[in-house]
Design an enzyme around this catalytic site. Structure first.
Site, PDB file in Angstrom:
ATOM      1  N   TYR A 141      72.096 -26.287 -88.851  1.00 51.31           N
ATOM      2  CA  TYR A 141      72.413 -25.996 -90.267  1.00 51.31           C
ATOM      3  C   TYR A 141      71.503 -27.359 -90.957  1.00 51.31           C
ATOM      4  O   TYR A 141      71.405 -27.274 -92.167  1.00 51.31           O
ATOM      5  CB  TYR A 141      73.752 -25.800 -90.650  1.00 51.31           C
ATOM      6  CG  TYR A 141      74.431 -24.787 -90.149  1.00 51.31           C
ATOM      7  CD1 TYR A 141      73.786 -23.811 -89.363  1.00 51.31           C
ATOM      8  CD2 TYR A 141      75.704 -24.574 -90.552  1.00 51.31           C
ATOM      9  CE1 TYR A 141      74.444 -22.751 -89.002  1.00 51.31           C
ATOM     10  CE2 TYR A 141      76.441 -23.384 -89.852  1.00 51.31           C
ATOM     11  CZ  TYR A 141      75.839 -22.289 -89.170  1.00 51.31           C
ATOM     12  OH  TYR A 141      76.398 -21.230 -88.787  1.00 51.31           O
ATOM     13  N   LYS A 190      76.024 -23.984 -74.864  1.00 48.87           N
ATOM     14  CA  LYS A 190      75.150 -23.082 -74.297  1.00 48.87           C
ATOM     15  C   LYS A 190      74.300 -24.039 -73.514  1.00 48.87           C
ATOM     16  O   LYS A 190      73.022 -24.004 -73.653  1.00 48.87           O
ATOM     17  CB  LYS A 190      74.644 -22.179 -75.495  1.00 48.87           C
ATOM     18  CG  LYS A 190      73.635 -21.178 -74.992  1.00 48.87           C
ATOM     19  CD  LYS A 190      74.514 -20.043 -74.557  1.00 48.87           C
ATOM     20  CE  LYS A 190      73.606 -18.782 -74.000  1.00 48.87           C
ATOM     21  NZ  LYS A 190      74.456 -17.710 -73.229  1.00 48.87           N
ATOM     22  N   ASP A 222      79.179 -17.712 -75.226  1.00 50.50           N
ATOM     23  CA  ASP A 222      79.333 -16.150 -75.231  1.00 50.50           C
ATOM     24  C   ASP A 222      80.457 -15.765 -74.589  1.00 50.50           C
ATOM     25  O   ASP A 222      81.152 -15.118 -74.774  1.00 50.50           O
ATOM     26  CB  ASP A 222      78.047 -15.696 -74.552  1.00 50.50           C
ATOM     27  CG  ASP A 222      77.499 -16.524 -73.456  1.00 50.50           C
ATOM     28  OD1 ASP A 222      77.857 -17.518 -73.231  1.00 50.50           O
ATOM     29  OD2 ASP A 222      76.402 -15.857 -72.925  1.00 50.50           O
ATOM     30  N   ASP A 246      81.147 -22.455 -86.410  1.00 50.34           N
ATOM     31  CA  ASP A 246      81.050 -21.643 -87.716  1.00 50.34           C
ATOM     32  C   ASP A 246      81.679 -20.295 -87.241  1.00 50.34           C
ATOM     33  O   ASP A 246      82.365 -19.645 -87.692  1.00 50.34           O
ATOM     34  CB  ASP A 246      79.757 -21.715 -88.248  1.00 50.34           C
ATOM     35  CG  ASP A 246      79.674 -21.008 -89.603  1.00 50.34           C
ATOM     36  OD1 ASP A 246      80.857 -20.598 -90.246  1.00 50.34           O
ATOM     37  OD2 ASP A 246      78.383 -20.772 -90.221  1.00 50.34           O
ATOM     38  N   ASP A 250      85.808 -18.074 -87.347  1.00 51.56           N
ATOM     39  CA  ASP A 250      85.959 -16.854 -88.007  1.00 51.56           C
ATOM     40  C   ASP A 250      86.606 -15.905 -87.188  1.00 51.56           C
ATOM     41  O   ASP A 250      87.600 -15.062 -87.512  1.00 51.56           O
ATOM     42  CB  ASP A 250      84.581 -16.330 -88.655  1.00 51.56           C
ATOM     43  CG  ASP A 250      84.258 -16.540 -89.964  1.00 51.56           C
ATOM     44  OD1 ASP A 250      84.939 -17.710 -90.567  1.00 51.56           O
ATOM     45  OD2 ASP A 250      83.773 -15.883 -90.888  1.00 51.56           O
TER      46      ASP A 250
END
Ligand code: NAD
Length: 356
Positions: A141, A190, A222, A246, A250
């Site tokens: 970001y 990852k 994942d 992020d 959620d």
């Protein structure tokens, strides 16, 4: 006296923030603390009033306060503005950066009285209490972005950058929080694909030597996404980088039934930022339907982390539990047989419990 910058922002922000202020005022009165609230403009509201999403005055106000209480920003009205003027890119990210807020703490706690509100099975989610720590000022970001024209169209580039220092400070916080809880830390990356994740894993592993009591578990993002819905009770503290955090926060929010229940604290600098995990919910703005509990619980986090008032924070959290047990529900968590209340009434019920 505790100086609090209050930034309602856009959409439901203007409806939920006053409820958290109301609750803080009752706590102040009960325990003899004085909270000084000063309002500032941010997001679309600031664009409409003064032409920029993060006015200098607001930044000054935040920096000179002991803590910041934020509602939410953004909405369709401002979505088509150039990126630097859009509420998130132009206000939220620069505010986090300016205040040095590199860590976002999002607890996902399931209240027993809301077991039925989640879309997951009762036996899977019962008793979950997870703290997700998301790195907030690095990664994809904040890395360099660019576009290039090609004969066929365009190329868009986002850059994922992490330094050892950035990883160390967030990992340390993860271990410290794990030490205060169940002493199990999941570090999510990852590393099988990304170089930044390989540095992340090496750095977190090195730091684990300083915290021998904490069991460190590395997990690919994942797999973590899958495990969060398969068996979320395996998690206690999760630490991860910006974009993974992020998305996972959620996802974790839905374990608890409604995003309207989830608070957050952003820490790292002198002044912390406390805000609900959700956005400005334009679809329900102005209808008194918004659940103010995430914002009220963010105010409780403020008391705990910014002012070291743990007892007072707990009083707010207990009041929320009690109000839910009494059956009061905003529309997002409403089920047959419960008492439907609007935003303000929910705030009143919590304030009453504290004042009682
Ligand atoms: P959102 O979180 O605003 O809403 C998602 C869904 O959850 C909507 O159906 C909404 O009605 C519901 N919801 C959210 N908060 C609720 C609450 N307190 N009570 C009841 N229901 C609630 O996410 P979105 O729709 O993706 O984004 C809307 C706007 O908010 C966009 O402009 C987005 O950019 C912005 N946003 C801001 C922040 C922030 O200020 N930190 C975070 C996320 C999104």
């Amino acid at each position: 006296m505790f100086k609090i910058a209050v930034l309602p922002g856009d959409g439901i922000g203007a409806e939920i923030v006053p409820e958290a202020v109301k609750v803080l005022e009752v706590v102040g009165k009960k325990f003899g603390h004085s909270f000084d609230f000063t309002e500032g403009l941010i997001g679309g509201a600031a664009i409409d009033a003064v032409g920029v999403p993060l006015p200098e005055d607001t930044l000054k106000l935040c920096k000179s306060s002991h803590a910041v209480l934020l509602g939410a920003i953004g909405g369709p009205k401002w979505d088509t503005l150039p990126v630097h003027l859009r509420p998130e890119a132009g206000a939220l990210l620069p505010l986090r950066k300016a205040l040095g807020l590199y860590a976002n703490l999002r607890p996902a706690t399931l209240y027993n009285s809301l077991l039925e509100a989640s879309t997951l099975k009762k036996e899977v989610i019962e008793g979950i209490d997870i703290m997700v720590i998301r790195e907030l000022t690095g990664g994809l970001y904040f890395g360099e972005k660019k576009r290039e024209k090609t004969p066929e169209g365009q190329i868009a580039v986002d850059t994922l950058v992490y330094s050892t220092e950035e990883i160390k400070r967030i990992a340390r916080l993860g271990f410290e929080i794990a030490m205060k809880r169940k002493k199990v830390l999941h570090s999510v990356d990852k590393a099988n694909v990304l170089e930044s994740s390989r540095l992340w894993r090496e750095t977190v592993t090195e730091m684990s030597a300083e915290f021998p009591e904490v069991e460190l578990i590395h997990m690919y993002v994942d797999n973590c996404a899958m495990q969060l819905v398969r068996w979320p009770k395996q998690f206690d503290v999760i630490v991860t980088e910006n974009m993974f955090g992020d998305i996972l926060t959620d996802q974790a929010s839905m374990l608890t039934g409604s995003i309207g229940m989830l608070p957050s604290a952003s820490l790292g600098g002198q002044v912390g930022l406390y805000e609900p995990s959700h956005g400005s919910a334009p679809d329900i703005a102005g209808q008194k339907k918004a659940n103010p509990l995430a914002t009220i619980l963010s105010a409780a986090m403020m008391l705990r982390y910014a002012f070291d008032l743990s007892k007072e924070a707990q009083i707010i959290e207990d009041a929320v539990v009690k109000v839910l047990e009494l059956g009061f529900r905003t529309p997002d968590i409403m089920k047959e047989g419960f008492k439907l209340v609007n935003t303000e009434e929910m705030g009143d019920r919590v304030a009453e419990q504290i004042g009682a």
